[in-house]
Each structure stands twice: as structure tokens, then as C-alpha cells.
Design an enzyme around this catalytic site. Structure first.
Site, PDB file in Angstrom:
ATOM      1  N   CYS A 122       0.742  -1.135  -0.104  1.00  0.00           N
ATOM      2  CA  CYS A 122      -0.216   0.120  -0.088  1.00  0.00           C
ATOM      3  C   CYS A 122       0.917   1.155  -0.112  1.00  0.00           C
ATOM      4  O   CYS A 122       0.361   2.288  -0.570  1.00  0.00           O
ATOM      5  CB  CYS A 122      -1.070   0.086   1.208  1.00  0.00           C
ATOM      6  N   CYS A 130      -3.327  -2.679  -0.981  1.00  0.00           N
ATOM      7  CA  CYS A 130      -2.378  -3.559  -0.607  1.00  0.00           C
ATOM      8  C   CYS A 130      -1.917  -4.410  -1.582  1.00  0.00           C
ATOM      9  O   CYS A 130      -0.918  -5.220  -1.305  1.00  0.00           O
ATOM     10  CB  CYS A 130      -2.777  -4.056   0.881  1.00  0.00           C
ATOM     11  N   LYS A 195      -6.887  -9.349  10.647  1.00  0.00           N
ATOM     12  CA  LYS A 195      -6.573  -7.784  10.137  1.00  0.00           C
ATOM     13  C   LYS A 195      -7.963  -7.140   9.834  1.00  0.00           C
ATOM     14  O   LYS A 195      -8.389  -7.597   8.763  1.00  0.00           O
ATOM     15  CB  LYS A 195      -5.653  -7.658   9.413  1.00  0.00           C
ATOM     16  N   ARG A 217     -10.856  -0.961   1.947  1.00  0.00           N
ATOM     17  CA  ARG A 217     -10.056  -2.083   2.289  1.00  0.00           C
ATOM     18  C   ARG A 217     -11.168  -3.219   2.464  1.00  0.00           C
ATOM     19  O   ARG A 217     -10.631  -4.157   2.825  1.00  0.00           O
ATOM     20  CB  ARG A 217      -8.922  -2.266   3.057  1.00  0.00           C
ATOM     21  N   GLU A 233      -9.029 -17.602   9.887  1.00  0.00           N
ATOM     22  CA  GLU A 233      -7.934 -16.893   8.952  1.00  0.00           C
ATOM     23  C   GLU A 233      -6.703 -17.313   9.699  1.00  0.00           C
ATOM     24  O   GLU A 233      -5.605 -17.463   9.151  1.00  0.00           O
ATOM     25  CB  GLU A 233      -8.077 -15.322   9.155  1.00  0.00           C
ATOM     26  N   LYS A 248      -5.414  -7.387  14.961  1.00  0.00           N
ATOM     27  CA  LYS A 248      -4.931  -6.142  14.787  1.00  0.00           C
ATOM     28  C   LYS A 248      -6.265  -5.295  14.181  1.00  0.00           C
ATOM     29  O   LYS A 248      -7.200  -6.036  13.288  1.00  0.00           O
ATOM     30  CB  LYS A 248      -4.176  -6.014  13.493  1.00  0.00           C
ATOM     31  N   SER A 274      -2.320   2.785  15.457  1.00  0.00           N
ATOM     32  CA  SER A 274      -2.408   4.259  15.386  1.00  0.00           C
ATOM     33  C   SER A 274      -3.425   4.849  16.058  1.00  0.00           C
ATOM     34  O   SER A 274      -3.199   5.800  17.062  1.00  0.00           O
ATOM     35  CB  SER A 274      -2.025   4.737  14.176  1.00  0.00           C
ATOM     36  N   TYR A 313       3.024   1.976  19.439  1.00  0.00           N
ATOM     37  CA  TYR A 313       3.787   2.975  19.578  1.00  0.00           C
ATOM     38  C   TYR A 313       4.177   3.541  20.671  1.00  0.00           C
ATOM     39  O   TYR A 313       5.262   4.332  20.813  1.00  0.00           O
ATOM     40  CB  TYR A 313       2.969   4.120  18.584  1.00  0.00           C
TER      41      TYR A 313
HETATM   42  C1  PBG Z   1      -0.426  -1.655   5.718  1.00  0.00           C
HETATM   43  C2  PBG Z   1      -0.633  -1.464   7.399  1.00  0.00           C
HETATM   44  C3  PBG Z   1      -1.645  -0.617   7.782  1.00  0.00           C
HETATM   45  C4  PBG Z   1      -1.172  -0.742   9.370  1.00  0.00           C
HETATM   46  C5  PBG Z   1      -0.147  -1.681   9.288  1.00  0.00           C
HETATM   47  N1  PBG Z   1       0.237  -2.154   8.147  1.00  0.00           N
HETATM   48  C6  PBG Z   1      -2.551   0.270   7.240  1.00  0.00           C
HETATM   49  C7  PBG Z   1      -3.769  -0.242   6.696  1.00  0.00           C
HETATM   50  O1  PBG Z   1      -4.045  -1.469   6.859  1.00  0.00           O
HETATM   51  O2  PBG Z   1      -4.545   0.493   6.300  1.00  0.00           O
HETATM   52  C8  PBG Z   1      -1.921  -0.191  10.424  1.00  0.00           C
HETATM   53  C9  PBG Z   1      -1.207   0.367  11.553  1.00  0.00           C
HETATM   54  C10 PBG Z   1      -1.726   1.418  12.458  1.00  0.00           C
HETATM   55  O3  PBG Z   1      -2.758   1.859  12.223  1.00  0.00           O
HETATM   56  O4  PBG Z   1      -0.993   1.615  13.479  1.00  0.00           O
HETATM   57  N2  PBG Z   1      -1.213  -2.358   5.338  1.00  0.00           N
END
Ligand code: PBG
Length: 327
Positions: A122, A130, A195, A217, A233, A248, A274, A313
């Protein structure tokens, strides 16, 4: 009979007894610190959506890794934020790419640090998706070759662990085969297995310039309404060769972490994303709550749910807080 008959508070009456009966606890060794690498030199720039988190050029990344190591954190998860993007994300497998150069620098100076890399297109595709597009559709099977090549180039540059986050079907098997065929049988795969298509990635997309140019996505990341599918998964990824599986985001998916840790026999990683970081810290900055205490409580909940590894983080800060409490 005296009332109340049972007194649970007996075991809470002072810090000593609370410590003695505590069931779980956070350790610096549980954490991985995500790091962002950008092209150029002498760059350390703060990410506006994530206060306290920086993007580093590959010549500066070792200063960050040194601090991570000093905190007792075993590993980093490296994200590339490249300048050049194209339709196929070819920059992702460039042996002189930013992640590859950063890996070489890190492993040269800190051979013991676990260097993991995010494997996803991505940040490298013009579409910000991605995988590779066929019209407006993400072409699963064509994306596998590109992802495998990206993973192999990371292994060649010194990655101890690759972490595919693209959510294409069959990518773990494809990456395992590509690595094994080239002799990288010891390279660990930590798969972003469960995810979810989450709103909590918002601040990251600013950090990594990886927002999709159109659409979302939802055709590849999981539906937040699903739980059984997450286990499916994870089982598929383990079957394909994943050594570690990830859930995640973490905070809104503690039920998934708990379920996974009960039914699977590989280490579970929780990615506190994040949005979780920025949400708690900004509430703290506004004085709405104690940001530090709330963050530690959130991270502890992931451990209690059954996560062995926590990607956050806040890793360096959390490690310092744990150490202070002990000293
Ligand atoms: C890449 C990826 C993402 C994150 C980790 N790897 C972004 C997404 O899938 O949009 C997000 C990490 C975060 O928000 O801290 N695909």
C-alpha cells in the site's frame, strides 16, 4: 454467620498483597516498537497525527533502535514510506530501497535486535491499495508474487521476521516458499492474520502516506462483525507456515485475542494501532483522563486477554514506566 461471608478486598488492602496475587503484568520484553523509514538523510520528523512518533531517514534509524534496545525491547517493526510509487509497487522489492538499507544499517549496529518488516504494497502503489490492481479490483494471485519478492528482499537485507499485512489469500504459503527456496528457512513469518477493516488505522495512513486513492479495504481486510472467521484466518495462516499470528487492532478486538490464545498453540501478537495510540494520548493531552495510566491499562488488557507480543507506538514509554515502577 458474619456478613459479608466472603471478603475479596482482603487481597487488595495494600500494595504488597496486590503485587503478590497479581495474575498478569507487562514486561518490556513483550513489546515491539514500530518505526517509520523515509528517503533522504538526517531526517527525524514528528508525525502530526501521532505525537511522539517520528519518521527517520535510514542513516538516523539506528539512534531510534539504540533507544529501543536500551529500554529492553527485543524488536522493531519497520515500515517504509517511499517517495516513488507505481502501479505495481515495484519499489517494495528494491534491494536499495529505504527499508532494505535501514535493515542493513540496523543489523550491522545491532545484530541482536529482532528486525521485523511490514510486507504490504500500500505504501508503494499509486492506488494506495495493498495489492496489484486489475481495473478497480485487487488481483489476489498477481499480488502474491510481488509480496513474496518484497519479503525475500527484506530477508536478504537482514530481516529476522517478515510480517505480511496485505490480507491476500495464500500469501503466507507464497512467502514461505519464496524464502525457503532461497535458503531463508529461519526467517520468521508473523502474519497479520486477523486484520480488520478498521477506522482505527486513520493516523497511520497519514504517517505512511498509504491511504487508498479510491474505495476502501473491505474486500480484503476482515469485517469487524466477525469472530469465527478470525480463527479460520489464523488457522489457515498457521497451516501455511505462519510462526506467529496477529490480531489487529487490539483494543476493540480483545475478544478475538482471548479466543485465539485459547484455541491456538502459536504465539499471538496484538497490534495496538495508531488510532488507539492517538485517541488515548489526545484525550490525555486535553486533560480528559490520565493518558499514561489509560495507555498502560489498555496495554495490560491485551496481555490479560492472552497476547504474548504487543506491538505499540508506546513501547519505549511503557518500558520506561515499567522500569520506574520496579526501581
Ligand atoms: C499496511 C498497514 C496498515 C497498518 C499496518 N500495516 C494500514 C492499513 O492497513 O490501512 C496500520 C497500523 C496502524 O494503524 O497503526 N497495510
Amino acid at each position: 454467620m458474619k456478613f459479608p461471608e466472603h471478603r475479596a478486598r482482603r487481597l487488595r488492602q495494600n500494595a504488597g498483597i496486590r503485587k503478590l496475587v497479581r495474575e498478569t503484568g507487562l514486561e518490556a520484553s513483550n513489546f515491539m516498537q514500530p518505526v517509520f523509514v523515509v528517503p533522504g538523510s538526517k531526517i527525524k520528523e514528528e508525525i502530526s497525527s501521532m505525537p511522539g512518533v517520528y519518521r527517520f531517514s535510514s542513516d538516523m534509524i539506528c539512534s531510534e533502535v539504540e533507544e529501543v534496545k536500551k529500554c529492553g525491547i527485543p524488536g522493531v517493526l519497520i515500515f517504509g514510506v517511499p517517495e516513488k510509487k507505481d502501479d505495481k509497487g515495484t519499489g517494495a522489492a528494491d534491494k536499495n530501497g529505504i527499508v532494505q538499507v535501514a535493515l542493513k544499517n540496523i543489523k550491522k549496529e545491532f545484530p541482536d535486535i529482532i528486525a521485523a518488516t511490514d510486507v504490504c504494497l500500500c505504501a508503494y502503489t499509486k492506488s494506495g491499495h495493498c495489492g496489484i490492481l486489475d481495473g478497480n479490483k485487487i488481483d489476489n494471485d498477481r499480488s502474491l508474487a510481488a509480496l513474496s519478492k518484497m519479503a525475500l528482499s527484506h530477508a536478504r537485507a537482514g530481516a529476522d521476521m517478515v510480517a505480511p499485512s496485505d490480507m491476500m489469500d495464500g500469501r503466507v504459503a507464497a512467502i514461505r516458499k519464496e524464502l525457503d527456496d532461497s535458503g531463508f528457512t529461519d526467517t520468521i513469518i508473523m502474519s497479520y492474520s486477523a486484520k480488520y477493516a478498521s477506522a482505527f488505522y486513520g493516523p497511520f495512513r497519514e504517517a505512511a502516506h498509504s491511504a487508498p486513492a479510491f474505495g476502501d479495504r473491505k474486500t480484503y481486510q476482515m469485517d469487524p462483525a466477525n469472530s469465527a472467521e478470525a480463527i479460520k484466518e489464523m488457522k489457515l495462516d498457521i497451516d501455511e507456515g505462519a510462526d506467529i499470528v496477529m490480531v489487529k487492532p487490539a483494543l476493540a478486538y480483545l475478544d478475538i485475542i482471548q479466543k485465539a490464545s485459547q484455541v491456538l498453540d502459536v504465539p499471538i501478537a496484538a497490534y495496538s494501532v495508531s488510532g488507539e495510540y492517538s485517541m488515548i494520548l489526545s484525550a490525555g493531552a486535553k486533560g480528559l483522563l490520565d493518558g499514561q495510566a489509560a495507555m498502560m491499562e489498555a496495554l495490560l488488557s491485551m496481555k490479560r486477554a492472552g497476547a504474548r507480543i504487543i506491538i505499540t507506538y508506546y513501547a519505549k514509554e511503557a518500558a520506561k514506566i515499567i522500569k520506574q515502577a520496579r526501581d
